[in-house]
Write an enzyme that holds these catalytic residues in place. Sequence first.
Site, PDB file in Angstrom:
ATOM      1  N   SER A   1       0.838  -1.204   0.000  1.00 20.50           N
ATOM      2  CA  SER A   1       0.000   0.000   0.000  1.00 20.50           C
ATOM      3  C   SER A   1       0.879   1.263   0.000  1.00 20.50           C
ATOM      4  CB  SER A   1      -0.906   0.004   1.232  1.00 20.50           C
ATOM      5  OG  SER A   1      -1.670  -1.179   1.261  1.00 20.50           O
TER       6      SER A   1
ATOM      7  N   ASP B   1       1.235  -8.836  10.124  1.00 22.60           N
ATOM      8  CA  ASP B   1       2.539  -9.485   9.888  1.00 22.60           C
ATOM      9  C   ASP B   1       3.700  -8.739  10.536  1.00 22.60           C
ATOM     10  OD1 ASP B   1       1.310 -11.439   8.435  1.00 22.60           O
ATOM     11  OD2 ASP B   1       1.786 -10.586   6.482  1.00 22.60           O
TER      12      ASP B   1
ATOM     13  N   ARG C   1       2.803 -15.073   5.584  1.00 26.91           N
ATOM     14  CA  ARG C   1       3.141 -15.722   4.308  1.00 26.91           C
ATOM     15  C   ARG C   1       4.628 -15.588   4.026  1.00 26.91           C
ATOM     16  NH1 ARG C   1      -0.480 -13.496  -0.177  1.00 26.91           N
ATOM     17  NH2 ARG C   1      -2.126 -14.691   0.815  1.00 26.91           N
TER      18      ARG C   1
ATOM     19  N   ARG D   1      -1.169 -33.506  16.508  1.00 25.23           N
ATOM     20  CA  ARG D   1      -2.334 -32.849  15.904  1.00 25.23           C
ATOM     21  C   ARG D   1      -1.906 -31.490  15.348  1.00 25.23           C
ATOM     22  NH1 ARG D   1      -4.283 -37.150  16.767  1.00 25.23           N
ATOM     23  NH2 ARG D   1      -6.277 -37.666  17.769  1.00 25.23           N
TER      24      ARG D   1
ATOM     25  N   ARG E   1      -6.881 -12.073  12.108  1.00 22.81           N
ATOM     26  CA  ARG E   1      -7.035 -10.771  11.450  1.00 22.81           C
ATOM     27  C   ARG E   1      -8.179  -9.957  12.035  1.00 22.81           C
ATOM     28  NH1 ARG E   1      -5.230 -11.151   5.651  1.00 22.81           N
ATOM     29  NH2 ARG E   1      -7.207 -10.226   5.063  1.00 22.81           N
TER      30      ARG E   1
HETATM   31  P1  ADP Z   1      -0.040  -4.672   1.806  1.00 24.95           P
HETATM   32  O1  ADP Z   1      -0.314  -3.216   1.742  1.00 24.95           O
HETATM   33  O2  ADP Z   1      -0.665  -5.307   3.014  1.00 24.95           O
HETATM   34  O3  ADP Z   1       1.425  -5.004   1.643  1.00 24.95           O
HETATM   35  P2  ADP Z   1      -0.494  -5.559  -0.935  1.00 24.95           P
HETATM   36  O4  ADP Z   1       0.930  -5.872  -1.209  1.00 24.95           O
HETATM   37  O5  ADP Z   1      -1.517  -6.521  -1.411  1.00 24.95           O
HETATM   38  O6  ADP Z   1      -0.823  -5.361   0.614  1.00 24.95           O
HETATM   39  O7  ADP Z   1      -0.802  -4.127  -1.558  1.00 24.95           O
HETATM   40  C1  ADP Z   1      -2.056  -3.527  -1.447  1.00 24.95           C
HETATM   41  C2  ADP Z   1      -2.395  -2.779  -2.709  1.00 24.95           C
HETATM   42  O8  ADP Z   1      -1.460  -1.721  -2.898  1.00 24.95           O
HETATM   43  C3  ADP Z   1      -2.313  -3.583  -4.005  1.00 24.95           C
HETATM   44  O9  ADP Z   1      -3.464  -4.356  -4.248  1.00 24.95           O
HETATM   45  C4  ADP Z   1      -2.160  -2.494  -5.030  1.00 24.95           C
HETATM   46  O10 ADP Z   1      -3.401  -1.889  -5.325  1.00 24.95           O
HETATM   47  C5  ADP Z   1      -1.291  -1.484  -4.300  1.00 24.95           C
HETATM   48  N1  ADP Z   1       0.129  -1.702  -4.669  1.00 24.95           N
HETATM   49  C6  ADP Z   1       0.979  -2.622  -4.198  1.00 24.95           C
HETATM   50  N2  ADP Z   1       2.183  -2.545  -4.794  1.00 24.95           N
HETATM   51  C7  ADP Z   1       2.088  -1.530  -5.695  1.00 24.95           C
HETATM   52  C8  ADP Z   1       2.981  -0.957  -6.649  1.00 24.95           C
HETATM   53  N3  ADP Z   1       4.245  -1.401  -6.801  1.00 24.95           N
HETATM   54  N4  ADP Z   1       2.526   0.079  -7.394  1.00 24.95           N
HETATM   55  C9  ADP Z   1       1.267   0.532  -7.247  1.00 24.95           C
HETATM   56  N5  ADP Z   1       0.380   0.031  -6.379  1.00 24.95           N
HETATM   57  C10 ADP Z   1       0.765  -0.994  -5.614  1.00 24.95           C
HETATM   58  O1  F6P Z   2      -2.447  -9.603   6.653  1.00 19.29           O
HETATM   59  C1  F6P Z   2      -1.287 -10.314   6.287  1.00 19.29           C
HETATM   60  C2  F6P Z   2      -1.669 -11.705   5.929  1.00 19.29           C
HETATM   61  O2  F6P Z   2      -2.442 -12.134   6.977  1.00 19.29           O
HETATM   62  C3  F6P Z   2      -0.595 -12.720   5.644  1.00 19.29           C
HETATM   63  O3  F6P Z   2       0.044 -13.228   6.772  1.00 19.29           O
HETATM   64  C4  F6P Z   2      -1.359 -13.750   4.881  1.00 19.29           C
HETATM   65  O4  F6P Z   2      -0.579 -14.591   4.142  1.00 19.29           O
HETATM   66  C5  F6P Z   2      -2.219 -12.897   4.024  1.00 19.29           C
HETATM   67  O5  F6P Z   2      -2.445 -11.703   4.752  1.00 19.29           O
HETATM   68  C6  F6P Z   2      -3.495 -13.530   3.612  1.00 19.29           C
HETATM   69  O6  F6P Z   2      -4.411 -12.561   3.227  1.00 19.29           O
HETATM   70  P1  F6P Z   2      -5.705 -12.877   2.361  1.00 19.29           P
HETATM   71  O7  F6P Z   2      -6.239 -14.154   2.870  1.00 19.29           O
HETATM   72  O8  F6P Z   2      -6.566 -11.700   2.603  1.00 19.29           O
HETATM   73  O9  F6P Z   2      -5.219 -12.977   0.948  1.00 19.29           O
END
Ligand code: ADP
Ligand code: F6P
Length: 333
Positions: A105, A127, A171, A256, A265
Site C-alpha cells: 500500500s 505481519d 506468508r 495434531r 485478522r
Molecule cells: P499490503 O499493503 O498489506 O502489503 P499488498 O501488497 O496486497 O498489501 O498491496 C495492497 C495494494 O497496494 C495492491 O493491491 C495495489 O493496489 C497497491 N500496490 C501494491 N504494490 C504496488 C505498486 N508497486 N505500485 C502501485 N500500487 C501498488
Molecule cells: O495480513 C497479512 C496476511 O495475513 C498474511 O500473513 C497472509 O498470508 C495474508 O495476509 C493472507 O491474506 P488474504 O487471505 O486476505 O489474501
Amino acid sequence: MKRIAVLTSGGDAPGMNAAIRAVVRKAIYHNCEVLGVHRGFAGIINGDFRVLTSKDVGDILHRGGTILQSARCPEFRTYEGQKIAAEQLRQHGIEGLVVIGGDGSFRGAQVLNKMGFLTVGIPGSIDNDIGCTDYSIGFDTAVNTAIDAINKIRDTASSHDRVYVVEVMGRNAGFLALAAGIAGGAEAILIPELKQDLNEVARRIAEGINKGKTHSIIVVAEGYFGDPVVGGPELSESSAATIGKIIQQVTKKDTRITILGHIQRGGSPTALDRMIATLSGAKAVELLLNGESQKMVGYVDGKIMVFSMDESIAMQKTIDREMLELANILAVI
Ligand code: ADP
Ligand code: F6P
C-alpha cells in the site's frame, strides 16, 4: 489544505478503525474535511468516496476490521489505473491522502505522490513486517489472539500427551510466529526467514517428552515452506500438516495440527493497537496539514516517529535471531 482522504488497503488489521477515527477527528478539529475511500485503491479508481463526519467514526475505536473496507487492487498497479485514480482525486479536490496498510500500500502511495498528491502512510498489518517501525497496527492483537489459542491447545495437549503444530499467519514473515511462540512458551518456532532441520526439531521434541513433558507445541508461520507453487504439492497441504507428519514419524507421538487462520485478522484491538493507531492517525494529519509528503508514521522505542516512506519501503525488517535462540534454550527442561 481543505480536503484530505483516508483509505485502508491490503490485508485488514485490528486497529485500523481506531486510526480512521483519529484521522477524521483530528482533521475536523483543524477545519479540514475528510473523505473516506471505500476499498483501498480500487475506491479511488471508482471514485467511491464519502465525507466522514465526526459522528461517522463514533463507536468504532474498539472494533476490528475497517469501516472503509480493504481491497487488493491489481488495476492500480497499471499506468492506466493510476491515471484514472489521479483524475478522480483531482475531480474531488483531494490534496492529501492517509494510506493505512502494508508496504504494498505504501508503494501505491508512492505512485500517487509522484503524481502530485501529498501522501502519508500508517503501517497496518498483522505481519509486522513493515520497515521503520517496531509495531504495525494489528500485530499486538494478532499475537494475543494466537496466545489465547495456544493456551487452550496446551490444556488439551497436556491431557492427552500430544504434540501440536500450531500454524499462525505470515506468508513471508515470521514476526507473528516468533512473538506468539515466545509468549506462548512453544517448544519450537518455525519461520520463513530461517529454515531448520525438521528431523533435528523432532529429535528435540522427543527429548523433551522423554524427560517428562506432557505437551509440546510447535508454532509455525504459514509461509514456512515458501510461496505455494500453482499446481505444486504445496497447495494441497499446509506447512502445519507437512511438519506434523514429520514430527509424528520421528517422535512416534500422537500429533495434531491447528491452523489459526483468519481469526488472527479480526477481533477487538488491544489497548496497545488502539494507542498506536490513534497517535499515528493524529500525526499523519499533522504532517499533511504541514504540507509534508512521502512520510510514514512509525512507532519506535515507545514513541511515534516520522520516517521517509522510501526508507520504510526499502528497509528489510529482520528477525531477532537471539530471540529465536532464547526460545529454544527456554524450551529445555
Ligand atoms: P499490503 O499493503 O498489506 O502489503 P499488498 O501488497 O496486497 O498489501 O498491496 C495492497 C495494494 O497496494 C495492491 O493491491 C495495489 O493496489 C497497491 N500496490 C501494491 N504494490 C504496488 C505498486 N508497486 N505500485 C502501485 N500500487 C501498488
Ligand atoms: O495480513 C497479512 C496476511 O495475513 C498474511 O500473513 C497472509 O498470508 C495474508 O495476509 C493472507 O491474506 P488474504 O487471505 O486476505 O489474501
